[in-house]
Design a protein around this motif. Structure first.
Motif, PDB file in Angstrom:
ATOM      1  N   ASP A  41     108.618 -38.042   3.787  1.00 38.82           N
ATOM      2  CA  ASP A  41     109.730 -37.478   2.792  1.00 38.82           C
ATOM      3  C   ASP A  41     110.687 -36.653   3.295  1.00 38.82           C
ATOM      4  O   ASP A  41     110.316 -35.582   3.743  1.00 38.82           O
ATOM      5  CB  ASP A  41     109.078 -37.094   1.436  1.00 38.82           C
ATOM      6  CG  ASP A  41     109.917 -37.141   0.383  1.00 38.82           C
ATOM      7  OD1 ASP A  41     111.000 -38.159   0.444  1.00 38.82           O
ATOM      8  OD2 ASP A  41     109.720 -36.214  -0.577  1.00 38.82           O
ATOM      9  N   GLY A  42     111.826 -37.080   3.287  1.00 39.88           N
ATOM     10  CA  GLY A  42     112.975 -36.005   3.878  1.00 39.88           C
ATOM     11  C   GLY A  42     112.756 -35.585   5.360  1.00 39.88           C
ATOM     12  O   GLY A  42     112.832 -36.463   6.201  1.00 39.88           O
ATOM     13  N   GLY A  85     107.865 -41.619  -0.327  1.00 42.67           N
ATOM     14  CA  GLY A  85     107.875 -40.031  -0.749  1.00 42.67           C
ATOM     15  C   GLY A  85     106.833 -39.520  -1.787  1.00 42.67           C
ATOM     16  O   GLY A  85     106.733 -38.560  -2.343  1.00 42.67           O
ATOM     17  N   PHE A  86     105.975 -40.806  -2.127  1.00 45.76           N
ATOM     18  CA  PHE A  86     104.931 -40.620  -3.012  1.00 45.76           C
ATOM     19  C   PHE A  86     103.530 -41.189  -2.498  1.00 45.76           C
ATOM     20  O   PHE A  86     102.579 -41.052  -1.993  1.00 45.76           O
ATOM     21  CB  PHE A  86     105.044 -40.712  -4.324  1.00 45.76           C
ATOM     22  CG  PHE A  86     103.792 -40.739  -5.279  1.00 45.76           C
ATOM     23  CD1 PHE A  86     102.895 -39.632  -5.111  1.00 45.76           C
ATOM     24  CD2 PHE A  86     103.420 -41.820  -5.875  1.00 45.76           C
ATOM     25  CE1 PHE A  86     101.832 -39.441  -5.877  1.00 45.76           C
ATOM     26  CE2 PHE A  86     102.180 -41.611  -6.765  1.00 45.76           C
ATOM     27  CZ  PHE A  86     101.486 -40.397  -6.707  1.00 45.76           C
ATOM     28  N   THR A 126     113.535 -42.236  11.048  1.00 46.37           N
ATOM     29  CA  THR A 126     114.553 -41.553  10.475  1.00 46.37           C
ATOM     30  C   THR A 126     114.220 -40.535   9.425  1.00 46.37           C
ATOM     31  O   THR A 126     113.640 -40.830   8.543  1.00 46.37           O
ATOM     32  CB  THR A 126     115.559 -42.443   9.764  1.00 46.37           C
ATOM     33  OG1 THR A 126     116.058 -43.318  10.749  1.00 46.37           O
ATOM     34  CG2 THR A 126     116.938 -41.894   9.194  1.00 46.37           C
ATOM     35  N   THR A 127     114.575 -39.336   9.756  1.00 45.31           N
ATOM     36  CA  THR A 127     114.624 -38.253   8.571  1.00 45.31           C
ATOM     37  C   THR A 127     115.885 -37.872   7.964  1.00 45.31           C
ATOM     38  O   THR A 127     116.859 -38.326   8.493  1.00 45.31           O
ATOM     39  CB  THR A 127     114.090 -36.690   9.063  1.00 45.31           C
ATOM     40  OG1 THR A 127     114.738 -36.221   9.871  1.00 45.31           O
ATOM     41  CG2 THR A 127     112.676 -37.291  10.213  1.00 45.31           C
ATOM     42  N   THR A 128     115.658 -36.990   6.918  1.00 42.74           N
ATOM     43  CA  THR A 128     117.165 -36.604   6.361  1.00 42.74           C
ATOM     44  C   THR A 128     118.001 -35.867   7.390  1.00 42.74           C
ATOM     45  O   THR A 128     119.012 -36.226   7.110  1.00 42.74           O
ATOM     46  CB  THR A 128     116.770 -35.570   5.265  1.00 42.74           C
ATOM     47  OG1 THR A 128     116.167 -36.349   4.264  1.00 42.74           O
ATOM     48  CG2 THR A 128     118.019 -35.379   4.582  1.00 42.74           C
ATOM     49  N   SER A 129     117.412 -35.179   8.167  1.00 42.11           N
ATOM     50  CA  SER A 129     118.325 -34.572   9.322  1.00 42.11           C
ATOM     51  C   SER A 129     118.449 -34.934  10.661  1.00 42.11           C
ATOM     52  O   SER A 129     119.507 -34.814  11.286  1.00 42.11           O
ATOM     53  CB  SER A 129     117.700 -33.025   9.251  1.00 42.11           C
ATOM     54  OG  SER A 129     117.913 -32.406   8.128  1.00 42.11           O
ATOM     55  N   ARG A 133     105.490 -35.403  -6.550  1.00 38.82           N
ATOM     56  CA  ARG A 133     106.184 -36.192  -5.641  1.00 38.82           C
ATOM     57  C   ARG A 133     106.509 -37.481  -6.324  1.00 38.82           C
ATOM     58  O   ARG A 133     106.083 -37.831  -7.428  1.00 38.82           O
ATOM     59  CB  ARG A 133     105.174 -36.816  -4.581  1.00 38.82           C
ATOM     60  CG  ARG A 133     104.431 -35.968  -3.747  1.00 38.82           C
ATOM     61  CD  ARG A 133     105.327 -35.393  -2.654  1.00 38.82           C
ATOM     62  NE  ARG A 133     104.621 -34.163  -1.701  1.00 38.82           N
ATOM     63  CZ  ARG A 133     105.205 -33.806  -0.723  1.00 38.82           C
ATOM     64  NH1 ARG A 133     106.396 -34.059  -0.376  1.00 38.82           N
ATOM     65  NH2 ARG A 133     104.483 -32.918   0.069  1.00 38.82           N
ATOM     66  N   THR A 134     107.837 -38.024  -5.813  1.00 36.32           N
ATOM     67  CA  THR A 134     108.295 -39.022  -6.636  1.00 36.32           C
ATOM     68  C   THR A 134     108.877 -40.152  -5.630  1.00 36.32           C
ATOM     69  O   THR A 134     109.388 -39.877  -4.788  1.00 36.32           O
ATOM     70  CB  THR A 134     109.778 -38.497  -7.428  1.00 36.32           C
ATOM     71  OG1 THR A 134     109.313 -37.365  -8.356  1.00 36.32           O
ATOM     72  CG2 THR A 134     110.436 -39.656  -8.185  1.00 36.32           C
ATOM     73  N   PRO A 135     108.101 -41.368  -6.107  1.00 35.51           N
ATOM     74  CA  PRO A 135     108.450 -42.428  -4.989  1.00 35.51           C
ATOM     75  C   PRO A 135     110.096 -43.025  -5.157  1.00 35.51           C
ATOM     76  O   PRO A 135     110.700 -42.667  -6.119  1.00 35.51           O
ATOM     77  CB  PRO A 135     107.619 -43.545  -5.533  1.00 35.51           C
ATOM     78  CG  PRO A 135     107.439 -43.312  -7.131  1.00 35.51           C
ATOM     79  CD  PRO A 135     107.375 -41.643  -7.031  1.00 35.51           C
TER      80      PRO A 135
END
Length: 277
Positions: free
Chosen positions: A182-183, A227-228, A132-135, A8-10
Motif C-alpha cells: 500500500d503506498g 491496500g487491505f 510501482t509504489t507511490t514514490s 486499512r481501506t481497499p
C-alpha cells in the motif's frame, strides 16, 4: 496510530489476466520449471478460475487477453507489460521461448486505444521486474531485466527508478522477492537481494515486513494487494500472521499447478493503472 492498529481501506483495482488454456512446462528457463514433471492442465485452469472469481468477488475490474497456442507461459500476465499513469511499456523477454508474448500484450493495449505505448529496445519483463509504489518504480535486475531497460522505463513514465540486484536464482524476478502492499509499504525477502540493494531497501522502507525464506520459497511474495486484502499462496502461513498484525487481511490461494512454471498470484495479474497517482 501504530501500524499494528492501522485501519486499512481497499482501493479499486483493474487487472489483466490470461486463461492458462495452453499452459504446460515444455522447457526450463527458471529453477522451478522441470519438463519431466507432468502438468495437470485442467487443474491449472481450475486454480486460475478460482483466482479470477476471487478478484471479481472483491470488486476488481478484470480484463482478459486471449491466450495464444505455442505460448504456454502467457498465463503469467504480469510479465506482459507495465502500465503506469495510462502509459504502457511493453515487455522484451530475455528468453526466446517467451519473445512473442511482449508484442501480443502491447497489441492488446493499442487495440483498446492506449495512446502512449512503447515497444522496448532493452530487456524488461514487465511487472515481473517493475513494481510501482507511490514514490518509486522499483526495478529488478540480475537475472532477466537489465539496467538499460530501467532507464527506458524512467524516461517513459517520468518516475524515479530504484534498481535492485537479485542474487538468488530461485527469485529471478522482483515480484517473487518483494510485494508492494500500500503506498510506499512493502514486504520482501532480504536474502534475495545483494548487500547494497538490501541497504537501499532498509533506507527507503525502514518499516517493511521482512519475510522468511520458508514463506518466500512457497512464493509468498508473489502476491497482490489492494491496500487491505492481500492475495497470496496459501502455503505462506508465516507472512499471513505478519500481515494481520499490520492490519491487512490475507487471503490464501492454491496455485500449486502454476507454480510448476515459476509463477503464482502476482505472475497471473497485470495491474492496469489508468490514472496518474
Amino acid at each position: 496510530m501504530s501500524q499494528s492498529t492501522q485501519v486499512r481501506t481497499p482501493s479499486p483495482r483493474r487487472y489483466l489476466m490470461c486463461r492458462p488454456t495452453y499452459f504446460d512446462v515444455t522447457y526450463s528457463i527458471n529453477p522451478w520449471m522441470d519438463p519431466a514433471k507432468p502438468v495437470d492442465s485442467g487443474l491449472a485452469v481450475a486454480q486460475w478460475e478460482r483466482l479470477r472469481a476471487l478478484y471479481e468477488e472483491l470488486g476488481y475490474q478484470i480484463d482478459l487477453i486471449d491466450p495464444l497456442p505455442g505460448l504456454p507461459d502467457m498465463v503469467y500476465a504480469a510479465n506482459g507489460a507495465t502500465v503506469v499513469d495510462g502509459k504502457v511499456l511493453g515487455a522484451r523477454f530475455r528468453n526466446e521461448e517467451r519473445a512473442a508474448e511482449g508484442p501480443a500484450y502491447l497489441e492488446w493495449f493499442r487495440e483498446r486505444g492506449y495512446q502512449v505505448t512503447h515497444n522496448p529496445v532493452h530487456v524488461n519483463e514487465g511487472e515481473g521486474d517493475f513494481l510501482t509504489t507511490t514514490s518509486w518504480l522499483l526495478a529488478g535486475k540480475g537475472f532477466r531485466s537489465v539496467p538499460d531497460g530501467h532507464a527506458e522505463a524512467q524516461e517513459l513514465f517520468g518516475r524515479p527508478v530504484v534498481g535492485l540486484e537479485l542474487v538468488d536464482p530461485r527469485f529471478y524476478h522482483l515480484d517473487t522477492a518483494l510485494t508492494v502492499l500500500d503506498g510506499d509499504e512493502i514486504m520482501y525477502y532480504p536474502e534475495a537481494f545483494s548487500p547494497g540493494s538490501r541497504a537501499v531497501l532498509q533506507r527507503l522502507f525502514p518499516d517493511a515486513i521482512l519475510v522468511s525464506e520458508a514463506d518466500a520459497e512457497v512464493f509468498g511474495l508473489n502476491a497482490v494487494s489492494d491496500g487491505f486484502h492481500v492475495v497470496l499462496p496459501e502455503a505462506a502461513t508465516g507472512v499471513m500472521e505478519q500481515l494481520r498484525e499490520r492490519g491487512f487481511q490475507p487471503i490464501g490461494m492454491d496455485l500449486s499447478e502454476l507454480l510448476k512454471g515459476g509463477g503464482s498470484v502476482k505472475c497471473c495479474t497485470l495491474e492496469i493503472r489508468d490514472r496518474a497517482a
